[in-house]
Design a protein around this motif. Structure first.
Motif, PDB file in Angstrom:
ATOM      1  N   GLN A   1       0.820  -1.209   0.000  1.00  0.00           N
ATOM      2  CA  GLN A   1       0.000   0.000   0.000  1.00  0.00           C
ATOM      3  C   GLN A   1       0.860   1.268   0.000  1.00  0.00           C
ATOM      4  O   GLN A   1       0.508   2.265  -0.644  1.00  0.00           O
ATOM      5  CB  GLN A   1      -0.950  -0.005   1.200  1.00  0.00           C
ATOM      6  CG  GLN A   1      -1.971  -1.132   1.184  1.00  0.00           C
ATOM      7  CD  GLN A   1      -2.858  -1.088  -0.059  1.00  0.00           C
ATOM      8  OE1 GLN A   1      -3.170  -0.018  -0.590  1.00  0.00           O
ATOM      9  NE2 GLN A   1      -3.271  -2.248  -0.538  1.00  0.00           N
TER      10      GLN A   1
ATOM     11  N   ARG B   1       2.120   2.111  -3.470  1.00  0.00           N
ATOM     12  CA  ARG B   1       1.155   2.729  -4.381  1.00  0.00           C
ATOM     13  C   ARG B   1       1.312   4.250  -4.385  1.00  0.00           C
ATOM     14  O   ARG B   1       0.958   4.905  -5.364  1.00  0.00           O
ATOM     15  CB  ARG B   1      -0.268   2.340  -3.980  1.00  0.00           C
ATOM     16  CG  ARG B   1      -0.541   0.842  -4.087  1.00  0.00           C
ATOM     17  CD  ARG B   1      -1.944   0.512  -3.627  1.00  0.00           C
ATOM     18  NE  ARG B   1      -2.944   1.014  -4.563  1.00  0.00           N
ATOM     19  CZ  ARG B   1      -4.258   0.995  -4.324  1.00  0.00           C
ATOM     20  NH1 ARG B   1      -4.710   0.518  -3.165  1.00  0.00           N
ATOM     21  NH2 ARG B   1      -5.106   1.451  -5.218  1.00  0.00           N
TER      22      ARG B   1
ATOM     23  N   LEU C   1      -6.483   5.716  -6.687  1.00  0.00           N
ATOM     24  CA  LEU C   1      -6.150   5.363  -5.306  1.00  0.00           C
ATOM     25  C   LEU C   1      -7.280   5.800  -4.388  1.00  0.00           C
ATOM     26  O   LEU C   1      -7.615   6.979  -4.307  1.00  0.00           O
ATOM     27  CB  LEU C   1      -4.845   6.047  -4.886  1.00  0.00           C
ATOM     28  CG  LEU C   1      -4.339   5.743  -3.467  1.00  0.00           C
ATOM     29  CD1 LEU C   1      -4.107   4.254  -3.274  1.00  0.00           C
ATOM     30  CD2 LEU C   1      -3.053   6.532  -3.182  1.00  0.00           C
TER      31      LEU C   1
END
Length: 373
Positions: free
Chosen positions: A184, A187, A344
């Motif tokens: 995560q 990202r 996102l």
């Protein structure tokens, strides 16, 4: 009474040890080498908010190993506490302790609970040693292990999770969570590494409205670091020498931040009816937005760009003190650079976190903004 207690102790002494128990030597985040019996079955939490950590490792029952704790979770984060109490009502019966930092911890009470380990936050180390708690517990054969999700969360959260995986015998769960965190975080960092962008100036208003004074903030660490990772410039980063500190209104006005991020929580236990912005699972977003709007009218916010453009946000304060910090980094990135992160969705990340790793259901209420999102 004495005979009954002695007989009970003798009976327990005859019980076999857990077959898998063995001595474990590890290095905690304070750099101390610690030896203890693992997996630890009896843990004292030096801070109740360490529940955020144990909930990942002991998803079936985060309190199964907890024989004592500092019950700050219910005061600092009552909404989360209520969710856990509803599902695990036995937490209300866990013996409570005073704090190491304020000198109210009871060593004799702790010893009576026969813990395998006392889990302490790194920030409490100096106070713990100054008060002699470490020596007193060591003489009783009770080890202290330091973890950290507050002083340097972007580094120590991963290390702390690995340590707790070893202590609890939940290495597989710890590693799965670490993989999730790193994925995560990538990202955000992966996108920014490939992009050309300008860094907006950000003021992080730590617990804005908690008191009449203005304005507490973060230096180069914690939320200040989150801002930098997310592609912003923390206006206090070059002013404050440490993680926590204060800027005066003139400094904020002169810096003219493009974004203001207020950290908020449900703090009626500390400041009843205060001007703080209520954040956390299940919070009233309409009320939060009103209180956030009111904070734009403080002297320190006079004429700054963030107020004029509506880039004035609030986010759950406890992201500063738990292993879910990566969600805050994602939320900051999408506020600061929406054009770079169209796909996102931090809320989906938070939902996935709950679905895969936590025993409680997701409820919205972790952030709000005055912009047009």
């Amino acid at each position: 009474m004495t005979y009954r207690l002695t007989a009970l102790a003798a009976a327990f002494a005859l019980l076999p040890l857990t077959a898998s128990a063995e001595q474990l030597t590890l290095t905690d985040v304070a750099g101390r080498e610690v030896t203890l019996e693992a997996p630890a079955e009896r843990i004292i939490l030096g801070e109740g908010r360490q529940t955020y950590l144990l909930a990942i490792l002991d998803r079936e029952n985060p309190f199964a190993r907890v024989v004592g704790w500092r019950r700050d979770l219910g005061e600092a984060d009552p909404n989360t506490y209520a969710l856990y109490e509803e599902k695990f009502p036995q937490l209300a019966d866990i013996p409570t302790f005073g704090g190491f930092k304020d000198g109210t911890f009871d060593v004799e009470q702790a010893a009576a609970l026969k813990p395998d380990v006392v889990l302490m936050n790194l920030e409490a180390r100096t106070a713990t040693e100054d008060a002699g708690y470490d020596d007193k517990l060591a003489k009783l054969g009770i080890p202290i292990v330091y973890v950290d999700f507050r002083e340097n969360p972007t580094v120590n959260s991963i290390a702390s999770m690995r340590i707790m995986g070893e202590i609890t015998g939940r290495e597989d769960r710890a590693n799965a969570y670490i993989d999730f965190v790193e994925t995560q975080m990538a990202r955000v960092t992966g996108t920014l590494e490939k992009a050309s962008f300008e860094r907006p100036k950000v003021f992080v208003d730590r617990a804005g409205g908690y008191s009449e004074d203005c304005c507490m903030t973060f230096g180069p660490g914690n939320f200040g670091k989150y801002v930098e990772i997310a592609g912003g410039t923390n206006i206090a980063g070059d002013i404050l020498p440490s993680t926590f500190g204060t800027l005066n209104p003139e400094q904020i006005i002169a810096a003219n931040p493009d974004h203001v991020v207020v950290t908020g929580g449900q703090w009626d236990a500390y400041v009843p009816g205060g001007a703080w912005v209520g954040m956390g699972p299940g919070s009233d977003m309409e009320e939060a937005r009103k209180k956030l709007q009111a904070l734009t009218r403080r002297t320190a916010m006079t004429g700054i760009t963030a107020v004029d453009t509506g880039q004035f946000h609030a986010i759950w304060h406890q992201f500063y003190d738990n292993p879910y910090y990566f969600v805050a980094v994602q939320r900051l990135a999408t506020w600061l650079h929406p054009e770079l992160f169209p796909d996102l969705d931090p809320e989906e990340t938070l939902k996935e976190l709950h679905k895969r790793f936590l025993p409680i259901d997701y409820k919205p209420g972790y952030w709000v903004s005055l912009n047009n999102e």
